[in-house]
Design a protein around this motif. Structure first.
Motif: not given
Length: 146
Positions: A21-40
């Protein structure tokens, strides 16, 4: 004034709840959240366009407001039931959701970890779980009254 202290592994303050477990976000995690924002955003635009084609402006505004309020209420209730379930039932050995159960139960031992976790690191699992439903809505829903 002292700067806020962020936990790290070097000084032993941060002990992972789950191995790796880590506390920082990876680029993949950021891309997933950005994709979700676009889908919303696309979903909201689709609902607005579907409603505006079938109703007047006042009805569209009221329907959208009711949908947002009811959606938030049911989402909150659903996540509350899920949270209660994984906090109280199962273990790390439970099939499919075991690692999530372990993390959920662990956050009661060290609740501060969520306050140091990057937003995308914290939210990407929820995005992954709900993304298929948004895609299905945007692809297969021809009417706002389904």
């Amino acid at each position: 004034l002292k700067a806020a202290r962020r936990p790290n592994e070097e000084d032993g303050y941060f002990k992972p709840l789950v191995e790796g477990d880590v506390l920082t976000a990876s680029w993949a995690q950021r891309a997933i959240v950005a994709c979700m924002a676009v889908l919303l955003a696309v979903g909201l635009a689709k609902v607005g366009s579907l409603l505006s084609a079938t109703a007047g402006p006042a009805q569209v505004a009221l329907t959208c407001a009711a949908a947002v309020l009811l959606g938030a209420e049911f989402a909150d209730f659903g996540t509350g039931v899920y949270h209660f379930s994984v906090d109280n039932y199962g273990s790390a050995n439970t099939p499919i959701v075991g690692p999530q159960i372990e993390a959920f139960q662990g956050h009661h031992e060290e609740p501060w970890t969520i306050t140091y976790r990057d937003f995308c690191n914290n939210c990407f699992p929820t995005c992954i779980a709900t993304m298929p439903f948004l895609v299905a809505f945007e692809v297969f829903c021809p009417s706002p009254f389904v």
